[in-house]
Design a protein around this motif. Sequence first.
Motif, PDB file in Angstrom:
ATOM      1  N   ARG A 304     -39.637  22.993 -41.559  1.00  0.00           N
ATOM      2  CA  ARG A 304     -40.008  21.726 -42.220  1.00  0.00           C
ATOM      3  C   ARG A 304     -39.546  20.510 -41.412  1.00  0.00           C
ATOM      4  O   ARG A 304     -40.018  19.406 -41.624  1.00  0.00           O
ATOM      5  CB  ARG A 304     -39.283  21.596 -43.573  1.00  0.00           C
ATOM      6  N   VAL A 305     -38.557  20.742 -40.559  1.00  0.00           N
ATOM      7  CA  VAL A 305     -37.867  19.626 -39.904  1.00  0.00           C
ATOM      8  C   VAL A 305     -38.302  19.474 -38.450  1.00  0.00           C
ATOM      9  O   VAL A 305     -38.303  20.451 -37.692  1.00  0.00           O
ATOM     10  CB  VAL A 305     -36.330  19.841 -39.971  1.00  0.00           C
ATOM     11  N   TYR A 306     -38.672  18.255 -38.075  1.00  0.00           N
ATOM     12  CA  TYR A 306     -38.920  17.897 -36.673  1.00  0.00           C
ATOM     13  C   TYR A 306     -37.856  16.874 -36.271  1.00  0.00           C
ATOM     14  O   TYR A 306     -37.242  16.237 -37.135  1.00  0.00           O
ATOM     15  CB  TYR A 306     -40.310  17.289 -36.496  1.00  0.00           C
ATOM     16  N   ALA A 307     -37.660  16.710 -34.969  1.00  0.00           N
ATOM     17  CA  ALA A 307     -36.697  15.696 -34.508  1.00  0.00           C
ATOM     18  C   ALA A 307     -37.297  14.950 -33.326  1.00  0.00           C
ATOM     19  O   ALA A 307     -38.077  15.511 -32.547  1.00  0.00           O
ATOM     20  CB  ALA A 307     -35.377  16.339 -34.112  1.00  0.00           C
ATOM     21  N   ALA A 308     -36.926  13.676 -33.211  1.00  0.00           N
ATOM     22  CA  ALA A 308     -37.492  12.845 -32.128  1.00  0.00           C
ATOM     23  C   ALA A 308     -36.473  11.809 -31.698  1.00  0.00           C
ATOM     24  O   ALA A 308     -35.601  11.397 -32.467  1.00  0.00           O
ATOM     25  CB  ALA A 308     -38.761  12.147 -32.628  1.00  0.00           C
ATOM     26  N   GLY A 309     -36.602  11.381 -30.439  1.00  0.00           N
ATOM     27  CA  GLY A 309     -35.743  10.315 -29.924  1.00  0.00           C
ATOM     28  C   GLY A 309     -34.347  10.823 -29.584  1.00  0.00           C
ATOM     29  O   GLY A 309     -34.144  11.998 -29.274  1.00  0.00           O
ATOM     30  N   ASP A 310     -33.371   9.932 -29.666  1.00  0.00           N
ATOM     31  CA  ASP A 310     -32.009  10.245 -29.226  1.00  0.00           C
ATOM     32  C   ASP A 310     -31.381  11.400 -30.015  1.00  0.00           C
ATOM     33  O   ASP A 310     -30.418  12.007 -29.558  1.00  0.00           O
ATOM     34  CB  ASP A 310     -31.103   9.015 -29.388  1.00  0.00           C
ATOM     35  N   ALA A 311     -31.895  11.679 -31.214  1.00  0.00           N
ATOM     36  CA  ALA A 311     -31.289  12.717 -32.058  1.00  0.00           C
ATOM     37  C   ALA A 311     -31.787  14.120 -31.725  1.00  0.00           C
ATOM     38  O   ALA A 311     -31.232  15.098 -32.214  1.00  0.00           O
ATOM     39  CB  ALA A 311     -31.571  12.417 -33.529  1.00  0.00           C
ATOM     40  N   ALA A 312     -32.823  14.234 -30.907  1.00  0.00           N
ATOM     41  CA  ALA A 312     -33.411  15.552 -30.615  1.00  0.00           C
ATOM     42  C   ALA A 312     -32.843  16.118 -29.325  1.00  0.00           C
ATOM     43  O   ALA A 312     -32.701  15.410 -28.336  1.00  0.00           O
ATOM     44  CB  ALA A 312     -34.922  15.422 -30.503  1.00  0.00           C
ATOM     45  N   ALA A 313     -32.525  17.400 -29.337  1.00  0.00           N
ATOM     46  CA  ALA A 313     -32.065  18.071 -28.109  1.00  0.00           C
ATOM     47  C   ALA A 313     -33.284  18.705 -27.443  1.00  0.00           C
ATOM     48  O   ALA A 313     -33.494  19.904 -27.525  1.00  0.00           O
ATOM     49  CB  ALA A 313     -31.028  19.120 -28.454  1.00  0.00           C
TER      50      ALA A 313
END
Length: 362
Positions: A304-313
Amino acid sequence: MLRSVKTLTQPLDLIVIGTGTAGSAPAYRCRKAGWRVAVVDELPYGGTCALRGCDPKKVLVGAAELADWHRRMQGRGVSGDAHISWPELMQFKRTFTDPVPADREKAFQEAGIATYHGPARFMSPERLSVDGQMLEARHFVVAAGAKPRHLGIPGEEYLLTSTAFLELDQLPPRIAFLGAGYISFEFAHVSRRAGAQATIIGRGKPLRQFEQDLVTRLVHHTRSLGIELRLDTEVTGLEQRGGGYRVRLDAQGRSETIDADLVIHGGGRVPNTEGLDFSAADVATEPDGGVRVNEFLQSVTNPRVYAAGDAAASPGSLPLTPVAGYVGAIVASNLLKGNARRPDYRGIRASCSRSRRSRVSA
Ligand SMILES: Cc1cc2nc3c(=O)[nH]c(=O)nc-3n(C[C@H](O)[C@H](O)[C@H](O)COP(=O)(O)OP(=O)(O)OC[C@H]3O[C@@H](n4cnc5c(N)ncnc54)[C@H](O)[C@@H]3O)c2cc1C
């Protein structure tokens, strides 16, 4: 004090955590496609670049450049004094930053995106709480940005963040910058042009992620301006001394000290995900807190979760605004059309890739 938690009756399609560059594209694009979308931020809306990073910094850098041009044109048709008035410059800077939060929030609301204020915290894989309310969604985008790295040195509490530097009403005469990255270099150059004595302290090579031929020239120029550049030197602690600070250094085994009125943290930033309580949502992170994502920027443990920008590895990525905007658009596309788009970071040097500098943890 415990706050009562109200549950929303109708689940949302998407909740975006963070109103900076990375979060904006998924919020707007998914809303445009008819999704029910909410955004959450614990700070005024707008994110780092517009409020505490690139944009305010560029106002200061612009003034510093002008002062430098003026100095270099002396005797070549330009005369007189070009003095930077720091308080006036800060007032001018605020004309750019002050309107941002209200403008950004209004724009979200006009697009039909619900806006929430406060720290978001996961309560389960599909729910998070914000300011006493429980929100449920099919999808989440973690676009929570970055924060200064914890250094674990005595007196760390005396360090001023880059955010605080960009809010200084007065510039003191002696400023030390811990770390030899771009934030320290830019702020040191601005401070020097505004009349302060600036010292950069870095434990390794300066500006490691940048083109090294250019860095060599910049190092030479930095020193020629009277900025003290102490390399191969580690800050081991700080203590209050008079109205300022005594900074303890380890210069390749030699103990030294310098005195400064302010010491700025330019010692690196890490993903700002600590408060999100990922353990409740089954979201795995790297040791530095970055969300572990697959090639489509989706959490490897909670789809369900995506990540973007400085918070994504995301391997090969760098914490920069154009990258945040680019991956935000990719996340939006993958949410709306299914996982098909992968980021291509080939134009960005990969030496700072999070995948290389940290081990994987669940
Ligand atoms: C001093 C400085 C100068 C910079 N200069 C440049 C530059 O010149 N060029 C460049 O390309 N990049 C620059 N950067 C980097 C750039 O600002 C970032 O890479 C970019 O802003 C990251 O965008 P983002 O959307 O990932 O995160 P952000 O813009 O940081 O947005 C994250 C948001 O999430 C919110 N948030 C975090 N946790 C929670 C939570 N639990 N609940 C609710 N909200 C939360 C935060 O309050 C924040 O508003 C600079 C950074 C700094 C600090």
